[in-house]
Design an enzyme around this catalytic site. Structure first.
Site, PDB file in Angstrom:
ATOM      1  N   TYR A   1     -15.969  17.840 -14.612  1.00  0.00           N
ATOM      2  CA  TYR A   1     -16.389  16.436 -14.695  1.00  0.00           C
ATOM      3  C   TYR A   1     -17.474  16.143 -13.647  1.00  0.00           C
ATOM      4  O   TYR A   1     -17.347  16.569 -12.489  1.00  0.00           O
ATOM      5  CB  TYR A   1     -15.167  15.534 -14.476  1.00  0.00           C
ATOM      6  CG  TYR A   1     -15.502  14.066 -14.453  1.00  0.00           C
ATOM      7  CD1 TYR A   1     -15.870  13.402 -15.614  1.00  0.00           C
ATOM      8  CD2 TYR A   1     -15.461  13.347 -13.266  1.00  0.00           C
ATOM      9  CE1 TYR A   1     -16.189  12.058 -15.589  1.00  0.00           C
ATOM     10  CE2 TYR A   1     -15.774  11.993 -13.232  1.00  0.00           C
ATOM     11  CZ  TYR A   1     -16.140  11.359 -14.394  1.00  0.00           C
ATOM     12  OH  TYR A   1     -16.460  10.031 -14.364  1.00  0.00           O
TER      13      TYR A   1
ATOM     14  N   ARG B   1       0.846  -1.208   0.000  1.00  0.00           N
ATOM     15  CA  ARG B   1       0.000   0.000   0.000  1.00  0.00           C
ATOM     16  C   ARG B   1       0.878   1.253   0.000  1.00  0.00           C
ATOM     17  O   ARG B   1       0.599   2.235  -0.672  1.00  0.00           O
ATOM     18  CB  ARG B   1      -0.959   0.025   1.199  1.00  0.00           C
ATOM     19  CG  ARG B   1      -1.659   1.383   1.343  1.00  0.00           C
ATOM     20  CD  ARG B   1      -2.889   1.402   2.262  1.00  0.00           C
ATOM     21  NE  ARG B   1      -2.785   0.547   3.418  1.00  0.00           N
ATOM     22  CZ  ARG B   1      -2.039   0.816   4.503  1.00  0.00           C
ATOM     23  NH1 ARG B   1      -1.338   1.932   4.582  1.00  0.00           N
ATOM     24  NH2 ARG B   1      -2.001  -0.034   5.514  1.00  0.00           N
TER      25      ARG B   1
ATOM     26  N   ASP C   1      -7.181  19.470 -14.182  1.00  0.00           N
ATOM     27  CA  ASP C   1      -7.528  18.112 -14.611  1.00  0.00           C
ATOM     28  C   ASP C   1      -7.203  18.036 -16.110  1.00  0.00           C
ATOM     29  O   ASP C   1      -7.854  18.679 -16.927  1.00  0.00           O
ATOM     30  CB  ASP C   1      -9.017  17.858 -14.341  1.00  0.00           C
ATOM     31  CG  ASP C   1      -9.441  16.436 -14.716  1.00  0.00           C
ATOM     32  OD1 ASP C   1      -8.814  15.841 -15.617  1.00  0.00           O
ATOM     33  OD2 ASP C   1     -10.413  15.933 -14.133  1.00  0.00           O
TER      34      ASP C   1
ATOM     35  N   LYS D   1      -8.619   7.026 -19.052  1.00  0.00           N
ATOM     36  CA  LYS D   1      -8.911   7.529 -20.390  1.00  0.00           C
ATOM     37  C   LYS D   1      -7.661   7.416 -21.276  1.00  0.00           C
ATOM     38  O   LYS D   1      -7.187   6.326 -21.498  1.00  0.00           O
ATOM     39  CB  LYS D   1      -9.444   8.965 -20.286  1.00  0.00           C
ATOM     40  CG  LYS D   1     -10.465   9.185 -19.154  1.00  0.00           C
ATOM     41  CD  LYS D   1     -11.780   8.447 -19.349  1.00  0.00           C
ATOM     42  CE  LYS D   1     -12.642   8.391 -18.097  1.00  0.00           C
ATOM     43  NZ  LYS D   1     -12.940   9.661 -17.458  1.00  0.00           N
TER      44      LYS D   1
HETATM   45  C1  LIG Z   1     -13.336  10.082 -16.110  1.00  0.00           C
HETATM   46  C2  LIG Z   1     -12.908  11.387 -15.577  1.00  0.00           C
HETATM   47  C3  LIG Z   1     -12.630  11.571 -14.213  1.00  0.00           C
HETATM   48  C4  LIG Z   1     -12.835  10.476 -13.196  1.00  0.00           C
HETATM   49  O1  LIG Z   1     -11.953   9.435 -13.383  1.00  0.00           O
HETATM   50  P1  LIG Z   1     -12.278   7.905 -12.968  1.00  0.00           P
HETATM   51  O2  LIG Z   1     -11.006   7.221 -13.345  1.00  0.00           O
HETATM   52  O3  LIG Z   1     -13.466   7.470 -13.756  1.00  0.00           O
HETATM   53  O4  LIG Z   1     -12.545   7.907 -11.505  1.00  0.00           O
HETATM   54  C5  LIG Z   1     -12.183  12.816 -13.799  1.00  0.00           C
HETATM   55  N1  LIG Z   1     -12.037  13.841 -14.672  1.00  0.00           N
HETATM   56  C6  LIG Z   1     -12.310  13.709 -15.977  1.00  0.00           C
HETATM   57  C7  LIG Z   1     -12.135  14.878 -16.883  1.00  0.00           C
HETATM   58  C8  LIG Z   1     -12.753  12.491 -16.484  1.00  0.00           C
HETATM   59  O5  LIG Z   1     -13.043  12.371 -17.785  1.00  0.00           O
END
Ligand SMILES: *Cc1c(COP(=O)(O)O)cnc(C)c1O
Length: 391
Positions: A102, A50, A176, A201
């Protein structure tokens, strides 16, 4: 490795041949614990998985390098990365966020962080509204650029400048960077203090891992987040870290291909009489194109497009059921093309009035452009548009 270019760092940073066996690809290190020679004297750098694991460490190193940061920190999801950053704020803290953030981040601000005494203000235009929103308690400004799903662009360095010139110059700027990936945009270079990704993504890129990552140059932020990473324990598994690291190695190739197809698709959509309007940062007609030219590598618009189709909600529904290559599904950034209707899918939880104010109309379709053949993708869209407007 810092004097090498992006693709070289993506392949080599954190990917040394195994010193024991010579394996060119580092093995997956599944052991949860690591042997010690005397109490509190571990043989190597690891004690308990961890706290740190070889595969996670390798992945964190390559992301730090690609985001031009000193430190990388991996989490079990993008949401866990965002949640851990917000968890670092003391009760009473104030956050200012871009309005069409998001959905999961919006939910964290309003339903989770709020329960810990954190308040959030949302701004449609950060550059314009920020000076009025900054308070003594403000700890973080949160940007997504481009936004989801309307792809509005924010000037990161301008936001940093407004913070610096305000009554509270120590506010941390978080970006982000999920939608562009570190190949197209490096927010730390434009003044961000933390860059965060849903590696689910583009970074992993194969729609088979849920994972998050953050990078920073700030020692204080790193200490705090790394403490919470271990204390909260929202960490990725060794296997997922290994898979995401493998994905990173082709990130530049995938993103270039996806952005190149997206550019051609956006141009095609702009000329179609069956389309009401197109949001794509790579189009010179986009409102933020001047910022794109200085903030994005090679002025690339990324792999995500949104557009309004003729025929309202039913036109949008028909379109999504008529494509053969674009699969109707949430998420983005994978090698396969996806599409969705934000108003009833990813953004269905937002009240209608707020949704419309952000430009998320019932006829808006979001495309995530994969790396299939460009011409095949355009043909697929062409025939789906014809099907969508016919009765
Ligand atoms: C998908 C996404 C998230 C969240 O990520 P997860 O891996 O699904 O928890 C945060 N910000 C953006 C812009 C996203 O597209």
């Amino acid at each position: 490795m810092s004097n090498y270019n992006f693709q070289t760092r993506a392949i080599h940073v954190g990917s040394e041949p195994d010193p024991v066996t010579g394996a060119v690809i580092p093995p997956i290190s599944l052991s949860t614990t690591f042997a010690q020679t005397a109490p509190s004297k571990p043989i190597g750098a690891f004690e308990y998985s961890r706290s740190q694991n070889p595969n996670r460490e390798n992945f964190e190193k390559v992301i730090a390098s690609l985001e031009k940061g000193k430190y990388g920190l991996a989490f079990s999801s993008g949401s866990a990365a965002s949640g851990t950053i917000l968890q670092s704020l003391a009760s009473g803290g104030h956050v200012i966020s871009i309005a069409d953030v998001y959905g999961g981040t919006h939910r964290y601000f309003t339903k989770v962080a709020s329960a810990h005494g954190i308040t959030t203000d949302f701004a449609q235009d950060l550059v314009e509204e920020l000076p009025k929103l900054i308070k003594a308690e403000t700890k973080i400004v949160w940007i997504e650029t481009p936004t989801n799903p309307t792809l509005k662009i924010t000037d990161i360095s301008k936001v940093k400048q407004i913070i610096k010139e305000s009554s509270n110059p120590n506010i941390f700027l978080v970006v982000d960077n999920t939608f562009l990936s570190p190949y197209i945009q490096n927010p730390l270079e434009h003044g961000a203090d933390i860059v965060v990704h849903s590696a689910t993504k583009f970074i992993n890129g194969h729609s088979d891992v849920v994972l998050g990552v953050a990078a920073t140059n700030n020692d204080f932020i790193y200490e705090k987040l790394s403490f919470l990473q271990n204390a909260l324990g929202a960490i990725p598994s060794a296997f997922d870290s290994w898979l995401a690291h493998r994905g990173v190695k082709t990130l530049a190739l995938r993103v270039k291909q996806s952005a190149s197809s997206a550019q051609k698709i956006a141009e095609f959509l702009s000329k179609s009489e069956n389309v009401v309007s197109v949001n794509y940062p790579g189009l010179p007609t986009h409102k933020g194109y001047e910022i794109v030219q200085k903030q994005h590598r090679d002025s690339l618009g990324g792999g995500v497009i949104s557009f309004r189709v003729k025929g309202g909600a039913s036109g949008a529904s028909k379109f999504t059921q008529s494509t053969h290559l674009f699969t109707l599904a949430e998420s983005l950034g994978g090698i396969e093309s996806l599409l969705e209707v934000p108003a009833v899918m990813t953004h269905g939880g937002i009240p209608e009035e707020e949704r419309i104010k952000s430009g998320i109309y019932d006829d808006l379709i979001r495309l995530s452009v994969g790396i299939e053949d460009t011409e095949d993708l355009i043909k697929d869209i062409e025939q789906a548009l014809t099907a969508a407007v016919s009765n």
